[in-house]
Scaffold this motif. Structure first.
Motif, PDB file in Angstrom:
ATOM      1  N   ASP A 164    -123.759 -33.282  40.946  1.00 26.20           N
ATOM      2  CA  ASP A 164    -124.651 -33.161  42.090  1.00 26.20           C
ATOM      3  C   ASP A 164    -124.567 -31.756  42.686  1.00 26.20           C
ATOM      4  N   LEU A 167    -126.622 -29.396  40.544  1.00 27.73           N
ATOM      5  CA  LEU A 167    -128.063 -29.549  40.798  1.00 27.73           C
ATOM      6  C   LEU A 167    -128.456 -28.829  42.084  1.00 27.73           C
ATOM      7  N   GLN A 168    -127.637 -28.962  43.114  1.00 25.16           N
ATOM      8  CA  GLN A 168    -127.948 -28.288  44.376  1.00 25.16           C
ATOM      9  C   GLN A 168    -127.815 -26.773  44.250  1.00 25.16           C
ATOM     10  N   MET A 170    -128.459 -25.074  41.485  1.00 25.88           N
ATOM     11  CA  MET A 170    -129.651 -24.664  40.758  1.00 25.88           C
ATOM     12  C   MET A 170    -130.873 -24.664  41.675  1.00 25.88           C
ATOM     13  N   ASP A 171    -130.980 -25.674  42.510  1.00 23.67           N
ATOM     14  CA  ASP A 171    -132.105 -25.741  43.435  1.00 23.67           C
ATOM     15  C   ASP A 171    -132.086 -24.562  44.401  1.00 23.67           C
ATOM     16  N   SER A 175    -134.921 -21.599  44.690  1.00 19.97           N
ATOM     17  CA  SER A 175    -135.638 -21.527  45.962  1.00 19.97           C
ATOM     18  C   SER A 175    -135.483 -20.186  46.662  1.00 19.97           C
ATOM     19  N   LEU A 208    -127.008 -19.534  35.598  1.00 20.78           N
ATOM     20  CA  LEU A 208    -128.147 -20.440  35.743  1.00 20.78           C
ATOM     21  C   LEU A 208    -128.834 -20.727  34.413  1.00 20.78           C
ATOM     22  N   LEU A 212    -129.325 -24.501  32.686  1.00 24.46           N
ATOM     23  CA  LEU A 212    -130.656 -25.100  32.646  1.00 24.46           C
ATOM     24  C   LEU A 212    -130.918 -25.673  31.261  1.00 24.46           C
ATOM     25  N   GLN A 218    -133.293 -31.171  34.215  1.00 25.09           N
ATOM     26  CA  GLN A 218    -132.690 -31.705  35.422  1.00 25.09           C
ATOM     27  C   GLN A 218    -133.726 -31.808  36.541  1.00 25.09           C
ATOM     28  N   VAL A 220    -134.678 -30.683  39.457  1.00 26.46           N
ATOM     29  CA  VAL A 220    -134.438 -29.581  40.389  1.00 26.46           C
ATOM     30  C   VAL A 220    -135.741 -29.312  41.152  1.00 26.46           C
ATOM     31  N   ALA A 223    -137.451 -25.877  41.005  1.00 29.05           N
ATOM     32  CA  ALA A 223    -138.004 -25.404  39.740  1.00 29.05           C
ATOM     33  C   ALA A 223    -139.428 -25.902  39.516  1.00 29.05           C
TER      34      ALA A 223
END
Length: 334
Positions: A164, A167-168, A170-171, A175, A208, A212, A218, A220, A223
């Motif tokens: 988790d 994922l955060q 990567m987000d 962003s 990153l 990915l 994932q 995200v 993305a």
């Protein structure tokens, strides 16, 4: 590629600044100097420029390569640092006898943990900082908690687990730099904008691209605008939707595949203690023997003329050729 009139002076200025830090004692014997990746991030230059700067200092005897660590400041009075402990370049305080003190950045982060309540944003930001500096393998719940000065269990109130957290992370990376609110008119211009933004993102966060997945995408949120942007650029131009999606994935995979080399090179340098130029020098005799057979005349001519790999140049060249191919697919002249 040959060194042009702008890159060489930039590498000289970077070398001069690192030389100043060494002379001023900001980087003491045994301290790890900024890696090529850290130099590219701090000065905004290509990897080749960062490599040239470190090579210049190494030839002057100011720094040396340490396998498994990287490049450190040499000790001119003790055989280029023989017997000296190795410290991180970010460490600036006095050297304790038992072990190096934590880096200032880490100490600041740990002190700041008491300045306010722990939040998901602070957890993610800290994890991204660790991954940027040391690679994704260095990120763990325990490490992030230590950087924040809290217990490991405290993190689980904000992230479910390491997956988790990733994922955060990567987000957050996706962003950072949103796509333009007003897209350019042409499909080629739109795809160029998206590809260059992705490339810059992978350059800032080398972890990153390997994180990915293309085959197991994932969820995200950050993305998804890139996917929507690319699909909208190609939709309605005579291609069926599966082909549109395939073209988009081909573009993303090209950018990602090229960027994977950034993280791989950083890890290779850390493990071997050799940068690209030094490693190539170790391969010189073997390559020379192969070329001496005369079986590879074109490669021999290229080697004699000199060629310097620059990932930024490689990325841009490949991007334009890929877009040329999409243009043919659309029935246009590249």
């Amino acid at each position: 590629m040959p060194v042009d009139g702008t890159e060489a002076p930039r590498s000289g200025r970077i070398a001069a600044e690192l030389r100043r830090r060494i002379a001023a004692g900001e980087l003491a014997p045994g301290d790890r100097v900024p890696s090529t990746r850290e130099i590219t991030r701090e000065w905004g230059v290509a990897m080749a420029t960062a490599t040239r700067a470190l090579t210049e200092l190494r030839r002057e005897g100011l720094v040396r390569a340490v396998p498994g660590v990287g490049t450190v400041v040499a000790d001119a009075g003790a055989g280029a640092g023989a017997g000296r402990p190795v410290r991180d370049a970010r460490q600036t305080g006095p050297r304790p006898a038992p072990a190096p003190a934590p880096a200032p950045a880490a100490r600041a982060r740990r002190r700041s943990a008491t300045d306010g309540a722990l939040t998901p944003g602070r957890v993610v930001t800290t994890a991204v900082a660790v991954a940027d500096a040391e690679g994704l393998a260095a990120v763990s719940m325990r490490r992030v908690a230590a950087e924040l000065g809290v217990s490991t269990m405290a993190l689980y109130r904000h992230v479910a687990d390491k997956d988790d957290l990733l994922l955060q992370m990567m987000d957050a990376a996706f962003s950072e730099q949103p796509l333009p609110a007003d897209p350019p008119e042409g499909w080629r211009e739109r795809l160029t904008v998206a590809a260059r933004l992705l490339w810059g993102m992978f350059r800032r966060h080398p972890w990153l691209a390997p994180a990915l997945s293309l085959t197991r995408p994932q969820p995200v949120p950050g993305a998804l605008p890139f996917t929507e942007w690319a699909l909208a650029a190609l939709e309605g131009r005579g291609l069926d939707l599966p082909t549109v999606m395939t073209a988009h994935l081909t573009l993303v995979n090209y950018v990602r595949g090229t960027a994977v080399n950034v993280e791989a090179e950083t890890e290779a340098e850390a493990l071997s203690g050799l940068d690209v130029e030094e490693w190539l020098e170790t391969q010189g005799p073997a390559l020379g023997a192969l070329l001496a057979t005369g079986r590879f005349p074109a490669l021999g001519r290229l080697t004699a003329a000199g060629y310097e790999l620059d990932l930024d140049v490689l990325f841009e060249f490949g991007l334009q050729r890929l877009l040329d191919g999409i243009a043919v697919l659309l029935g246009e002249t590249p």
